[in-house]
Write a protein that holds these residues in place. Structure first.
Motif, PDB file in Angstrom:
ATOM      1  N   VAL A 237       0.828  -1.205   0.000  1.00 52.73           N
ATOM      2  CA  VAL A 237       0.000   0.000   0.000  1.00 52.73           C
ATOM      3  C   VAL A 237       0.866   1.260   0.000  1.00 52.73           C
ATOM      4  O   VAL A 237       0.624   2.209  -0.754  1.00 52.73           O
ATOM      5  N   ILE A 238       1.894   1.251   0.841  1.00 53.79           N
ATOM      6  CA  ILE A 238       2.779   2.414   0.913  1.00 53.79           C
ATOM      7  C   ILE A 238       3.505   2.603  -0.410  1.00 53.79           C
ATOM      8  O   ILE A 238       3.658   3.729  -0.916  1.00 53.79           O
ATOM      9  N   GLY A 240       2.449   1.612  -3.384  1.00 57.42           N
ATOM     10  CA  GLY A 240       1.496   2.089  -4.383  1.00 57.42           C
ATOM     11  C   GLY A 240       1.207   3.574  -4.240  1.00 57.42           C
ATOM     12  O   GLY A 240       1.091   4.297  -5.222  1.00 57.42           O
ATOM     13  N   GLU A 241       1.087   4.044  -2.996  1.00 54.46           N
ATOM     14  CA  GLU A 241       0.850   5.477  -2.774  1.00 54.46           C
ATOM     15  C   GLU A 241       2.041   6.321  -3.227  1.00 54.46           C
ATOM     16  O   GLU A 241       1.890   7.429  -3.712  1.00 54.46           O
ATOM     17  N   ALA A 242       3.262   5.737  -3.054  1.00 56.84           N
ATOM     18  CA  ALA A 242       4.461   6.478  -3.471  1.00 56.84           C
ATOM     19  C   ALA A 242       4.527   6.565  -4.997  1.00 56.84           C
ATOM     20  O   ALA A 242       5.026   7.551  -5.543  1.00 56.84           O
TER      21      ALA A 242
END
Length: 242
Positions: A237-238, A240-242
């Motif tokens: 998730v982290i 993908g957000e980056a």
């Protein structure tokens, strides 16, 4: 605490009590009067009649035997239960005290220091039916030696079994998650339950501490995999957000 540990503790306490029945000073005084009797008999041989010498030896032996069985010494942390013809007459100690031989009997030496007892609950089911092994430590102290001696046959063994029973009851009322993350609350509840059971015996519980909680290896592996999967999900998730 298993049965073998409890038996060894009881035997150890009995041996310590037996050693305390005749203090060194009583044995020393007995030896001194026996020596006086022998020396007096040797010196008086030929000077006094056999009756006088026999009386002297008998008197020294009697006085020495009186010191041997009547003189007791309790340590600073001890109280002694004394019975007279089977009836409780009071507590003696700490320090030097006297009993009447044959009539009085120092039946129990109560330790007033803080005692530590380890106990456990093996393969006990939690509320969500998970078998766990829990080890704990109990800190307790005798505040009323008379009750500890007269109200229960063996207060140390009774405390061990009461603590183990209370631990099993608490485990059965809690889920595995509550046990793993709520040890402080579990300690408080255990202390309250055990203290209520032991107070009539003259014993108070100062604290209870859970040392270890062991779960089945299969469940431990599953929880480890679940935690690892959760960390991987969060990392994706982290990323993908980056």
């Amino acid at each position: 605490m298993n049965v073998n540990m409890i038996k060894s503790l009881v035997e150890k306490n009995k041996a310590q009590k037996a050693d305390q029945h005749i203090p060194p000073i009583a044995g020393l005084l007995f030896g001194v009067f026996m020596i006086l009797g022998i020396v007096g008999a040797i010196i008086g041989d030929g000077r006094y009649s056999d009756g006088v010498i026999g009386t002297w030896v008998l008197g020294c032996t009697f006085i020495g035997a009186y010191f041997l069985f009547a003189l007791k010494v309790a340590s600073q942390w001890e109280k002694v239960i004394v019975l007279r013809l089977g009836k409780f007459i009071g507590l003696k100690g700490p320090g030097l005290f006297w009993v009447i031989p044959i009539i009085d009997n120092a039946v129990m030496w109560i330790d007033h220091r803080v005692m530590v007892t380890s106990f456990s609950a093996e393969k006990t089911l939690t509320r969500d039916t998970v078998p766990v092994d829990v080890d704990a430590v109990l800190f307790w102290v005798v505040w009323d030696a008379e009750k500890a001696a007269l109200e229960v046959k063996d207060y140390q063994t009774a405390i061990s079994w009461a603590a183990q029973t209370a631990l099993r009851e608490i485990i059965g009322q809690m889920t595995l998650a509550d046990i793993l993350i709520g040890r402080a609350k579990m300690d408080e509840v255990l202390q309250k339950i055990i203290d209520e059971r032991t107070t009539p015996w003259g014993v108070t519980v100062q604290s209870v501490e859970i040392r270890d909680v062991v779960i089945p290896q299969v469940l431990e592996d599953a929880m480890s995999q679940q935690a690892q999967a959760e960390r991987e999900r969060q990392s994706r998730v982290i990323l993908g957000e980056a």
